[in-house]
Design a protein around this motif. Structure first.
Motif, PDB file in Angstrom:
ATOM      1  N   VAL A 119       0.647  -1.709   0.247  1.00 25.54           N
ATOM      2  CA  VAL A 119       0.105   0.462   0.008  1.00 25.54           C
ATOM      3  C   VAL A 119       0.497   1.440   0.292  1.00 25.54           C
ATOM      4  O   VAL A 119       2.030   1.133   0.497  1.00 25.54           O
ATOM      5  CB  VAL A 119      -0.856   0.513   0.974  1.00 25.54           C
ATOM      6  CG1 VAL A 119      -1.532  -1.052   0.967  1.00 25.54           C
ATOM      7  CG2 VAL A 119      -0.435  -0.370   2.248  1.00 25.54           C
ATOM      8  N   ASN A 120       0.603   2.693  -0.854  1.00 20.43           N
ATOM      9  CA  ASN A 120       0.982   3.936   0.127  1.00 20.43           C
ATOM     10  C   ASN A 120       0.094   4.645   0.656  1.00 20.43           C
ATOM     11  O   ASN A 120      -0.986   4.739   0.636  1.00 20.43           O
ATOM     12  CB  ASN A 120       0.328   4.236  -2.041  1.00 20.43           C
ATOM     13  CG  ASN A 120       1.540   5.434  -1.717  1.00 20.43           C
ATOM     14  OD1 ASN A 120       1.610   6.174  -0.651  1.00 20.43           O
ATOM     15  ND2 ASN A 120       2.084   6.292  -3.187  1.00 20.43           N
ATOM     16  N   LEU A 121       1.468   4.873   2.085  1.00 21.53           N
ATOM     17  CA  LEU A 121       0.400   5.816   2.804  1.00 21.53           C
ATOM     18  C   LEU A 121       0.027   7.165   2.122  1.00 21.53           C
ATOM     19  O   LEU A 121      -0.762   7.120   3.286  1.00 21.53           O
ATOM     20  CB  LEU A 121       1.383   5.053   3.922  1.00 21.53           C
ATOM     21  CG  LEU A 121       1.648   4.044   4.443  1.00 21.53           C
ATOM     22  CD1 LEU A 121       2.260   4.390   5.832  1.00 21.53           C
ATOM     23  CD2 LEU A 121       0.142   3.964   4.919  1.00 21.53           C
ATOM     24  N   ASP A 122       0.774   7.021   1.520  1.00 22.14           N
ATOM     25  CA  ASP A 122       0.117   9.071   0.674  1.00 22.14           C
ATOM     26  C   ASP A 122      -1.487   9.088   0.365  1.00 22.14           C
ATOM     27  O   ASP A 122      -1.574  10.088   0.928  1.00 22.14           O
ATOM     28  CB  ASP A 122       0.968   9.523  -0.538  1.00 22.14           C
ATOM     29  CG  ASP A 122       2.493   9.340   0.579  1.00 22.14           C
ATOM     30  OD1 ASP A 122       2.546   9.953   1.086  1.00 22.14           O
ATOM     31  OD2 ASP A 122       3.474   9.449   0.045  1.00 22.14           O
ATOM     32  N   THR A 123      -1.277   7.775  -0.350  1.00 20.13           N
ATOM     33  CA  THR A 123      -2.624   7.817  -1.416  1.00 20.13           C
ATOM     34  C   THR A 123      -3.761   6.906  -0.897  1.00 20.13           C
ATOM     35  O   THR A 123      -5.053   6.802  -1.471  1.00 20.13           O
ATOM     36  CB  THR A 123      -2.174   7.310  -2.882  1.00 20.13           C
ATOM     37  OG1 THR A 123      -1.888   6.058  -2.932  1.00 20.13           O
ATOM     38  CG2 THR A 123      -1.469   8.581  -3.163  1.00 20.13           C
ATOM     39  N   ILE A 124      -3.445   5.781   0.079  1.00 21.92           N
ATOM     40  CA  ILE A 124      -4.574   4.727   0.772  1.00 21.92           C
ATOM     41  C   ILE A 124      -5.548   5.425   1.577  1.00 21.92           C
ATOM     42  O   ILE A 124      -5.015   6.309   2.397  1.00 21.92           O
ATOM     43  CB  ILE A 124      -3.809   3.553   1.522  1.00 21.92           C
ATOM     44  CG1 ILE A 124      -5.121   2.698   1.422  1.00 21.92           C
ATOM     45  CG2 ILE A 124      -3.617   4.224   2.710  1.00 21.92           C
ATOM     46  CD1 ILE A 124      -4.538   1.090   1.640  1.00 21.92           C
ATOM     47  N   THR A 125      -6.829   5.044   0.862  1.00 22.83           N
ATOM     48  CA  THR A 125      -7.809   5.810   2.751  1.00 22.83           C
ATOM     49  C   THR A 125      -8.223   4.186   3.622  1.00 22.83           C
ATOM     50  O   THR A 125      -7.310   3.766   3.545  1.00 22.83           O
ATOM     51  CB  THR A 125      -9.610   5.644   1.890  1.00 22.83           C
ATOM     52  OG1 THR A 125      -9.666   4.833   1.750  1.00 22.83           O
ATOM     53  CG2 THR A 125      -9.032   6.890   0.700  1.00 22.83           C
ATOM     54  N   ALA A 126      -8.766   5.263   4.472  1.00 17.59           N
ATOM     55  CA  ALA A 126      -8.499   4.062   6.174  1.00 17.59           C
ATOM     56  C   ALA A 126      -9.718   3.600   5.391  1.00 17.59           C
ATOM     57  O   ALA A 126      -9.750   2.493   6.113  1.00 17.59           O
ATOM     58  CB  ALA A 126      -9.792   5.537   7.117  1.00 17.59           C
ATOM     59  N   ASP A 127     -10.648   3.487   4.975  1.00 14.54           N
ATOM     60  CA  ASP A 127     -11.695   1.890   4.605  1.00 14.54           C
ATOM     61  C   ASP A 127     -10.770   1.549   3.381  1.00 14.54           C
ATOM     62  O   ASP A 127     -11.384   0.767   3.805  1.00 14.54           O
ATOM     63  CB  ASP A 127     -12.323   2.777   4.202  1.00 14.54           C
ATOM     64  CG  ASP A 127     -13.761   3.332   5.177  1.00 14.54           C
ATOM     65  OD1 ASP A 127     -13.531   3.002   6.078  1.00 14.54           O
ATOM     66  OD2 ASP A 127     -14.503   4.585   4.346  1.00 14.54           O
ATOM     67  N   GLU A 128      -9.625   1.679   3.120  1.00 14.21           N
ATOM     68  CA  GLU A 128      -9.343   0.870   1.607  1.00 14.21           C
ATOM     69  C   GLU A 128      -8.247   0.111   3.089  1.00 14.21           C
ATOM     70  O   GLU A 128      -8.303  -1.298   2.571  1.00 14.21           O
ATOM     71  CB  GLU A 128      -8.518   1.503   0.595  1.00 14.21           C
ATOM     72  CG  GLU A 128      -9.263   1.955   0.116  1.00 14.21           C
ATOM     73  CD  GLU A 128      -8.248   3.417  -1.243  1.00 14.21           C
ATOM     74  OE1 GLU A 128      -8.558   3.675  -2.168  1.00 14.21           O
ATOM     75  OE2 GLU A 128      -7.319   3.773  -0.567  1.00 14.21           O
ATOM     76  N   LEU A 129      -7.555   0.748   3.287  1.00 13.71           N
ATOM     77  CA  LEU A 129      -6.634  -0.179   4.751  1.00 13.71           C
ATOM     78  C   LEU A 129      -7.519  -1.207   5.340  1.00 13.71           C
ATOM     79  O   LEU A 129      -6.911  -2.249   5.680  1.00 13.71           O
ATOM     80  CB  LEU A 129      -5.701   1.184   5.667  1.00 13.71           C
ATOM     81  CG  LEU A 129      -4.796   0.566   6.191  1.00 13.71           C
ATOM     82  CD1 LEU A 129      -3.719  -0.252   5.673  1.00 13.71           C
ATOM     83  CD2 LEU A 129      -4.802   1.104   7.037  1.00 13.71           C
ATOM     84  N   VAL A 130      -9.078  -0.909   5.627  1.00 15.09           N
ATOM     85  CA  VAL A 130      -9.400  -1.747   6.774  1.00 15.09           C
ATOM     86  C   VAL A 130      -9.959  -2.901   6.020  1.00 15.09           C
ATOM     87  O   VAL A 130      -9.642  -3.543   6.520  1.00 15.09           O
ATOM     88  CB  VAL A 130     -10.577  -1.076   7.075  1.00 15.09           C
ATOM     89  CG1 VAL A 130     -11.433  -1.763   7.836  1.00 15.09           C
ATOM     90  CG2 VAL A 130     -10.191  -0.039   8.302  1.00 15.09           C
TER      91      VAL A 130
END
Length: 85
Positions: free
Chosen positions: A63-74
């Motif tokens: 994942v790219n922490l600059d572009t990922i959303t919280a929902d996508e990470l979950v």
């Protein structure tokens, strides 16, 4: 809070379900040895290559922490921990 924890021992614990890391080679090797799936968040040097190799081998997501959303990470976390290893 602790200044240092035994990463290899934690990865070897039977309750460890996921390792979120930057894609450094030591952590990747330790997690792969213990069969712990990973989410890699590379940000420097060889971490990018390491993370994408682990993804191609099937034991990591990147994942790219600059572009990922919280929902996508979950969603990614849930997907990774629900897969049987």
């Amino acid at each position: 809070m602790a200044s240092w924890l035994p990463q290899n021992d934690i990865l070897g614990h039977n309750k460890t379900k996921l390792f979120i890391n930057h894609g450094g080679s030591n952590g990747l090797m330790e997690a792969a040895y213990h069969g712990v799936p990973m989410i890699c968040t590379p940000f420097f040097g060889d971490q990018y290559d390491n993370a994408y190799i682990a993804k191609r081998k099937g034991f990591a997501e990147v994942v790219n922490l600059d572009t990922i959303t919280a929902d996508e990470l979950v969603d990614i976390i849930n997907r990774v921990i629900s897969n049987k290893r």
